[in-house]
Motif scaffolding. Structure first.
Motif: not given
Length: 217
Positions: A119-126
């Protein structure tokens, strides 16, 4: 409370509560796909053909999700109809935003024995969450993958067979990050990613989605 989705008994944690099991599976149409990266993609009803040449990067297509991003509840599944057996690559299904910069991904390796959940949250990475051994070889045309997204939980599944499985193997289950409950999940997606500089093709078939609640569109 246990309930059955598409013939599979799943607990509340697998996809959230309140599933509307009368909602029928819908075949993803040939139209409405947008390509966001490298590679040539040919859509058909319920299917996609990815063609990547040496030097191409991530090939991704997205289409508008059939649910409200503020009340996502959907099953997204497909069969890997053909994949290279001797070229290292990755391919998979996602529920994400328009650029796949946030979302949920179920990824298959063509030469690695793994079906992987991310999963990936906004402004994050996978972020890698977990994996299981493949239920069938990607080149066999019998490997199925499936994401089940509920109001608070998401689960990643796989199955095997020439036709849609009646039983599925859990890959991973997790609580949906709160950052993905604020309108980030707006698209369904299919992707193919080379792991070496060699041309290859990947074909997906039986791409289907199914709404699991009466969430507004």
């Amino acid at each position: 409370m246990a309930r059955t989705i598409n013939g599979v008994v799943e607990d509340v944690g697998a996809g959230g509560g309140g599933a509307d099991t009368s909602t029928a599976l819908q075949t993803a149409p040939a139209t409405g796909w947008t390509s966001t990266a490298d590679g040539a993609v040919t859509p058909s009803s319920g299917g996609l053909l990815f063609e990547l040449e040496a030097g191409d990067g991530d090939a991704t297509v997205v289409r508008d999700a059939p649910f409200s991003p503020y009340a996502p509840a959907v099953e997204w599944s497909g069969r890997l109809a053909d994949a290279p057996s001797a070229v290292a690559a990755f391919t998979g299904l996602a529920i994400c935003d328009a650029t796949r910069s946030a979302g949920l991904l179920l990824q298959v390796g063509t030469t690695t024995d793994a079906v992987q959940a991310f999963h990936r949250v906004p402004s994050g990475s996978w972020s890698y969450l977990g994996a299981s051994s493949r239920a069938a070889l990607p080149a066999s045309g019998e490997l199925w993958v499936r994401l089940v997204l509920g109001d608070r939980w998401v689960s990643w599944w796989q199955g095997a067979g020439a036709t849609r499985p009646t039983s599925w193997t859990l890959v991973y289950r997790a609580e949906l990050p709160w950052q993905l409950l604020t309108g980030a999940l707006t698209h369904l997606s299919v992707m193919a990613l080379p792991a070496e500089s060699t041309a290859f093709t990947v074909t997906w078939a039986d791409l289907q989605y199914r709404l699991l609640t009466g969430a507004p569109t």
